[in-house]
Write an enzyme that holds these catalytic residues in place. Structure first.
Site, PDB file in Angstrom:
ATOM      1  N   LYS A  89     -67.242  30.234  44.596  1.00  0.00           N
ATOM      2  CA  LYS A  89     -65.947  30.928  44.674  1.00  0.00           C
ATOM      3  C   LYS A  89     -66.121  32.266  45.372  1.00  0.00           C
ATOM      4  CE  LYS A  89     -67.007  34.348  41.711  1.00  0.00           C
ATOM      5  NZ  LYS A  89     -67.004  35.795  42.081  1.00  0.00           N
TER       6      LYS A  89
ATOM      7  N   PRO B 190     -76.031  30.338  47.382  1.00  0.00           N
ATOM      8  CA  PRO B 190     -77.032  31.396  47.209  1.00  0.00           C
ATOM      9  C   PRO B 190     -77.060  31.937  45.788  1.00  0.00           C
ATOM     10  CG  PRO B 190     -75.741  31.770  49.196  1.00  0.00           C
ATOM     11  CD  PRO B 190     -75.079  30.644  48.470  1.00  0.00           C
TER      12      PRO B 190
ATOM     13  N   ALA C  84     -75.501  36.115  44.128  1.00  0.00           N
ATOM     14  CA  ALA C  84     -74.795  36.427  45.367  1.00  0.00           C
ATOM     15  C   ALA C  84     -73.344  36.838  45.174  1.00  0.00           C
ATOM     16  CB  ALA C  84     -74.845  35.201  46.292  1.00  0.00           C
TER      17      ALA C  84
ATOM     18  N   LEU D 171     -71.096  34.621  44.102  1.00  0.00           N
ATOM     19  CA  LEU D 171     -70.346  33.412  44.451  1.00  0.00           C
ATOM     20  C   LEU D 171     -70.242  32.426  43.284  1.00  0.00           C
ATOM     21  CD1 LEU D 171     -71.900  32.801  48.005  1.00  0.00           C
ATOM     22  CD2 LEU D 171     -69.700  33.891  47.475  1.00  0.00           C
ATOM     23  N   ALA D 172     -70.618  32.862  42.089  1.00  0.00           N
ATOM     24  CA  ALA D 172     -70.534  32.049  40.857  1.00  0.00           C
ATOM     25  C   ALA D 172     -71.446  30.835  40.895  1.00  0.00           C
ATOM     26  CB  ALA D 172     -69.090  31.618  40.573  1.00  0.00           C
ATOM     27  N   GLY D 173     -72.583  30.943  41.572  1.00  0.00           N
ATOM     28  CA  GLY D 173     -73.515  29.822  41.651  1.00  0.00           C
ATOM     29  C   GLY D 173     -73.986  29.340  40.292  1.00  0.00           C
ATOM     30  N   GLY D 174     -74.326  30.260  39.410  1.00  0.00           N
ATOM     31  CA  GLY D 174     -74.744  29.874  38.064  1.00  0.00           C
ATOM     32  C   GLY D 174     -73.576  29.428  37.212  1.00  0.00           C
TER      33      GLY D 174
ATOM     34  N   ASP E 280     -66.931  34.148  34.478  1.00  0.00           N
ATOM     35  CA  ASP E 280     -66.473  33.263  35.547  1.00  0.00           C
ATOM     36  C   ASP E 280     -66.481  31.787  35.159  1.00  0.00           C
ATOM     37  OD1 ASP E 280     -66.131  35.426  37.201  1.00  0.00           O
ATOM     38  OD2 ASP E 280     -67.964  35.109  38.367  1.00  0.00           O
TER      39      ASP E 280
END
Length: 280
Positions: A8, A91, A94, A96-99, A133
Site C-alpha cells: 500500500k 521491499p 519501506a 509499504l506495509a510489507g509485513g 496497518d
C-alpha cells in the site's frame, strides 16, 4: 492455499493526537498497489514454520506473519500447525506495509483453511493487536483509516493510476519515527476531505496538490535523500510525490506511462529498488 498480499501507499497520513496509553490517533487515506508478496500456507501436525525467499527476513516470532498465525491458533483453539511460505517482492522496512499485508494474508488464509469462518470484525481485532496497518490490509483497496487503525471506511476506487516507487538503500523503523514525532509541533495537516472529493472526481492533479504525510516532519530531517528523490520526481514530470508511511519509500503519480517510464529508468540507475506500478 495461496494468496497475493498487496502493498500500500498512504495518499494522506495525518496524526491528530495521542492517547493516554501512548498510541497515536491517525487519519489516513490508504491505497493498495500492484506490488505483492505471495503467501502460501499448508497444514502441518503442530507448530509454526516460516520459509522466505529473502534470507534477511526473520522466520521466527520476530516475523509478524508468525505472530499472526500464533494468535489465530490460540484464539480459535486450532489443533494443527501451519507451514507458511513467503515469496517476498515488497521491499522491507519501506513504508509499504510489507509485513502488515503478510500478517493479514495469514489471517485470511487460516480462516479459510481451517474453516473457522470468523467474521471480519473478529479478524480485525486480531489484526489490530499486530499493528495499525494490518486491519486495513485484510481488505485493501481505497480506504479512510482512523483511530489507531481500527476504524476503516471504504472509499470509491482510485485504481489504475500510474506510480513510480523508489526505496533508498536503508530501512526506517516505524516505532522510532512515531517516538520522535512531536504531535503538538504539527502545524500543517492534510486536507483529507478535499483529497477524498478529488479522488471521487478522478482529479489526480487536485489529489496530488493536497496530499501530505506528517511523518515527513521526522523522516526527511534524518534522511535528506528522501527530499531529493521527491524533488527529482517532480522535475521528471510527476504530478505529485510523497513519502509513504514512515518511509523511506517515495512514490510519484504520473499522468502517462511514457513519463513514468522515463522517471523509472533514471531512478533505477541510481536506486536498485525502483518500481513502476499502478493503484488497484
Amino acid at each position: 492455499m495461496e494468496i497475493k498480499a498487496h502493498g500500500k501507499i498512504n495518499i494522506a497520513l495525518d496524526v491528530i493526537g495521542k492517547r493516554e496509553d501512548g498510541y497515536h490517533i491517525l487519519k489516513m487515506i490508504m491505497q493498495s498497489i500492484d506490488i505483492y508478496d505471495v503467501i502460501n500456507i499448508e497444514v502441518i501436525e503442530k507448530g509454526i514454520e516460516i520459509r522466505c525467499n529473502k534470507s534477511y527476513v526473520p522466520v521466527d516470532s520476530r516475523n509478524i506473519a508468525y505472530r499472526a498465525a500464533d494468535r489465530f491458533i490460540k484464539r480459535y483453539n486450532v489443533r494443527k500447525g501451519v507451514a507458511i511460505d513467503i515469496n517476498k517482492n515488497i521491499p522491507v522496512s519501506a513504508g509499504l506495509a510489507g509485513g502488515s499485508t503478510n500478517a493479514a494474508a495469514v489471517l485470511n488464509l487460516m480462516n479459510k483453511l481451517f474453516e473457522v469462518n470468523a467474521p471480519l470484525k473478529e479478524l480485525k481485532e486480531i489484526a489490530l493487536s499486530l499493528g495499525a496497518d494490518v486491519p486495513y490490509c485484510l481488505t485493501g483497496g481505497t480506504a479512510l483509516c482512523e483511530g489507531i487503525g481500527e476504524k476503516i471506511t471504504k472509499l470509491p476506487s482510485f485504481k489504475n493510476n500510474i506510480l513510480v516507487l523508489v526505496k533508498p538503500s536503508f530501512g526506517v523503523s516505524t516505532r522510532e519515527v512515531y517516538t520522535s514525532l512531536k504531535v503538538d509541533k504539527i502545524y500543517k495537516h492534510p486536507n483529507i476531505d478535499a483529497i477524498i472529493d478529488s479522488m471521487k472526481k478522478g482529479d489526480l492533479k487536485s489529489v496530488c496538490w493536497n496530499m501530505k504525510n506528517v511523518l515527513e516532519n521526522v523522516t526527511l530531517k534524518k534522511h535528506r535523500i528522501i527530499g531529493e528523490i521527491k524533488t527529482s520526481m517532480i522535475e521528471m514530470d510527476a504530478v505529485g510525490s510523497l513519502m509513504s508511511g514512515s518511509g523511506p519509500t517515495v512514490f510519484g503519480f504520473f499522468e502517462d506511462m511514457l513519463k513514468a517510464q522515463r522517471c523509472y529508468d533514471y531512478m533505477k540507475s541510481k536506486y536498485p529498488e525502483t518500481y513502476i506500478t499502478r493503484t488497484i
